[in-house]
Motif scaffolding. Structure first.
Motif, short mmCIF file in Angstrom:
data_model
loop_
_atom_site.label_atom_id
_atom_site.label_comp_id
_atom_site.label_asym_id
_atom_site.label_seq_id
_atom_site.Cartn_x
_atom_site.Cartn_y
_atom_site.Cartn_z
N TYR A 174 0.89 -1.32 0.03
CA TYR A 174 -0.12 -0.03 0.03
C TYR A 174 0.88 1.31 -0.22
O TYR A 174 1.84 1.31 0.85
CB TYR A 174 -0.91 0.22 1.15
N ALA A 175 0.60 2.08 -0.87
CA ALA A 175 1.35 3.62 -0.88
C ALA A 175 2.73 3.24 -1.00
O ALA A 175 3.70 3.70 -0.13
CB ALA A 175 1.07 4.41 0.07
N PRO A 176 3.31 2.50 -1.71
CA PRO A 176 4.80 2.19 -1.69
C PRO A 176 5.48 3.16 -1.92
O PRO A 176 5.30 4.12 -2.91
CB PRO A 176 4.84 0.92 -2.76
N CYS A 177 6.81 3.29 -1.38
CA CYS A 177 7.66 4.47 -1.52
C CYS A 177 8.89 3.96 -1.24
O CYS A 177 9.12 3.05 -0.82
CB CYS A 177 7.32 5.73 -0.83
N ARG A 178 10.13 4.69 -1.53
CA ARG A 178 11.39 4.40 -1.18
C ARG A 178 11.80 5.22 -0.07
O ARG A 178 11.19 6.16 0.25
CB ARG A 178 12.16 4.77 -2.62
N PRO A 179 12.83 4.64 0.90
CA PRO A 179 13.30 5.19 1.83
C PRO A 179 13.84 6.72 1.46
O PRO A 179 13.63 7.95 2.15
CB PRO A 179 14.59 4.45 2.51
N GLU A 180 14.44 6.76 0.41
CA GLU A 180 15.11 8.41 -0.06
C GLU A 180 13.86 9.15 -0.27
O GLU A 180 13.80 10.38 -0.46
CB GLU A 180 16.02 8.01 -1.29
N ASP A 181 12.64 8.85 -0.85
CA ASP A 181 11.61 9.60 -0.74
C ASP A 181 11.10 10.15 0.33
O ASP A 181 10.71 11.47 0.45
CB ASP A 181 10.28 8.67 -1.38
N SER A 183 12.99 10.55 3.10
CA SER A 183 14.21 11.57 3.85
C SER A 183 14.24 12.69 2.76
O SER A 183 14.70 13.82 3.40
CB SER A 183 15.36 10.82 3.75
N GLY A 184 13.73 12.55 1.51
CA GLY A 184 14.19 13.93 0.51
C GLY A 184 13.39 14.89 0.92
O GLY A 184 13.13 16.09 0.34
N CYS A 202 14.69 5.05 7.81
CA CYS A 202 15.61 6.15 7.49
C CYS A 202 16.07 6.72 9.03
O CYS A 202 15.51 6.95 9.73
CB CYS A 202 14.91 7.35 6.63
N GLY A 203 17.38 6.97 8.86
CA GLY A 203 18.07 7.55 10.01
C GLY A 203 18.76 8.99 9.72
O GLY A 203 18.14 9.57 8.74
N GLY A 204 19.52 9.35 10.34
CA GLY A 204 20.15 10.67 10.30
C GLY A 204 19.30 11.70 10.51
O GLY A 204 18.66 11.90 11.43
N PRO A 207 14.61 11.39 9.99
CA PRO A 207 14.26 9.90 10.18
C PRO A 207 13.04 9.37 9.87
O PRO A 207 11.80 10.63 9.94
CB PRO A 207 14.66 9.77 11.92
N ALA A 208 12.64 8.41 9.43
CA ALA A 208 11.27 7.78 9.40
C ALA A 208 11.17 6.46 10.06
O ALA A 208 12.10 5.71 9.98
CB ALA A 208 11.17 7.68 7.81
N TRP A 209 10.38 6.36 10.70
CA TRP A 209 9.99 5.13 11.74
C TRP A 209 8.72 4.56 11.39
O TRP A 209 7.47 5.12 11.20
CB TRP A 209 10.05 5.47 13.13
#
Length: 411
Positions: A174-181, A183-184, A202-204, A207-209
């Motif tokens: 569902y609603a697929p995305c990339r980690p870089e999307d 953090s971007g 995503c870290g740094g 972050p996304a959790w």
């Protein structure tokens, strides 16, 4: 800025596997566990003096039509309203098909973000901007993130999304995305829902959790469950810490019997593991599955399923746990099989043939399925139409028969 991020409450979701626990106090506790975990969440938001609660989808559980579920949720939001704490939420795939989602009025402190396009809610007094889009329908298969608004300078920017994230094939897409999307977008934090395991995507600096779900609902949702406490300031790096909020805990204890000379040693190993799990979960109830696997001389003493289960039930009770299921996958070491090697080969070949011939297994299971199949399925014990489960049973039967043969030969 202090936030609490939660998702996948699945309020009043029917928990699976309870039929094996019977009409016990623990079964009753588990049936109300999603509500009690939600109450724990609200308590934590207040106790930690959070500035806001963000709920990243799936408050409800599909087309569940019991409005008492919705009324309970509204009462919990009202508790936060009385404390002056805002709530932001988005629809997940389950909320999108829920009548409750469309019908109940939410308290003034609660902001449900749009399902038509990404939306931003700004609380100037709090210095907070929340960006997100909910699901208008269950099957959202496009990437929503590229349309998310730009970061607003000087504020804490939080994104919200119910997503599987590309590359995670363990969950429906569902609603697929990339980690870089994620953090971007440049947000200070991205709050994700849908995946029921708490983990960092995503870290740094951005972050996304996934917060995971509040309460494990069946034996596959094991270990501690809860939410995330997020401390962050504009342009700063978020500090993310887990909040443990579950009411009861599912655990899997796997013991490799290799190296144990007899059943008593295996049982003691199980007891040690269960004591550790119960101590870590205290004061929560622990519901355990036990799997005995591997090759070793103790296999010959572990072929009587009823006897092994009785022993393990007593061990679980003494350890402070409840035994939900036992899997016996132990087998004798190859050198223990001193019986006719052609007979051993024939047993293994038959088991392999059955495991690889689902039509034949269904044919053999057919009479039993017609007689008690529905009751077995309703009780959550066994689906005699599940090819994968039947193939596993063929393999288990092979291991138990070989173990019996080895034990008979030694005697």
């Amino acid at each position: 800025m202090r936030l609490v991020h939660a998702a996948d409450l699945h309020l009043d979701s029917p928990l699976r596997g309870l039929s094996r626990l019977g009409d016990t106090e623990l079964a009753g506790t588990l049936r109300s566990a999603t509500r009690r975990a939600c109450e724990n969440l609200v308590d934590a938001v207040v106790d930690h003096r959070a500035d806001a609660l963000v709920l990243a989808g799936d408050v409800y559980d599909g087309d569940w039509k019991d409005y008492a579920t919705g009324a309970f949720f509204v009462r919990q939001l009202a508790r936060l309203h009385d404390e002056g704490i805002p709530v932001f939420l988005i629809n997940g795939n389950h909320d999108a098909e829920s009548e409750i989602t469309r019908s109940l009025r939410l308290p003034p402190n609660t902001h449900r973000l749009s399902v038509d396009a990404p939306e931003t809610k700004v609380l100037d007094d709090a210095g907070l901007a929340v960006h997100g889009q909910g699901f208008a329908r269950r099957a959202v298969v496009e990437n929503l993130v590229p349309a998310y608004p730009d970061r607003i300078p000087g504020l804490v920017n939080v994104g919200m999304l119910h997503t599987s994230v590309q590359g995670d094939d363990r969950h429906d897409t569902y609603a697929p995305c990339r980690p870089e999307d994620l953090s971007g977008c440049g947000y200070e934090y991205f709050a994700l829902g849908h995946v029921h395991e708490q983990r960092e995507v995503c870290g740094g600096a951005h972050p996304a959790w996934f917060s995971g779900n509040l309460q494990g609902r069946h034996p596959q949702e094991r270990g501690a469950k809860g939410a995330l406490l997020v401390d962050v300031e504009p342009g700063g790096r978020a500090q993310v810490d887990p909040l443990v909020l579950d009411v009861a805990r599912w655990e899997l204890v796997e013991i490799d019997i290799a190296g144990y000379s007899g059943a008593d040693e295996v049982f003691e190993a199980v007891a040690g593991e269960l004591r550790e799990r119960c101590a870590a979960a205290a004061p929560r109830a622990v519901v355990a599955q036990v799997t005995l696997t591997g090759a070793g001389p103790a296999a010959a003493e572990l072929t009587d399923v009823a006897k092994v289960r009785t022993e393990l039930e007593l061990i679980a009770e003494q350890s402070g746990a409840v035994l939900e299921k036992v899997r016996l996958r132990a087998r004798p070491p190859a050198e223990a099989l001193a019986v006719d090697p052609e007979l051993v080969a024939a047993v293994s070949a038959s088991a392999t043939g059955l495991a690889e011939d689902p039509e034949r297994v269904r044919e053999l299971a057919g009479p039993l399925d017609r007689e008690v199949g529905r009751r077995l399925r309703e009780a959550g014990l066994l689906d005699l139409r599940d090819d994968e489960r039947l193939a596993a049973l063929a393999r288990t039967a092979e291991q138990q028969l070989l173990a019996r043969m080895a034990g008979t030969e030694r005697r």
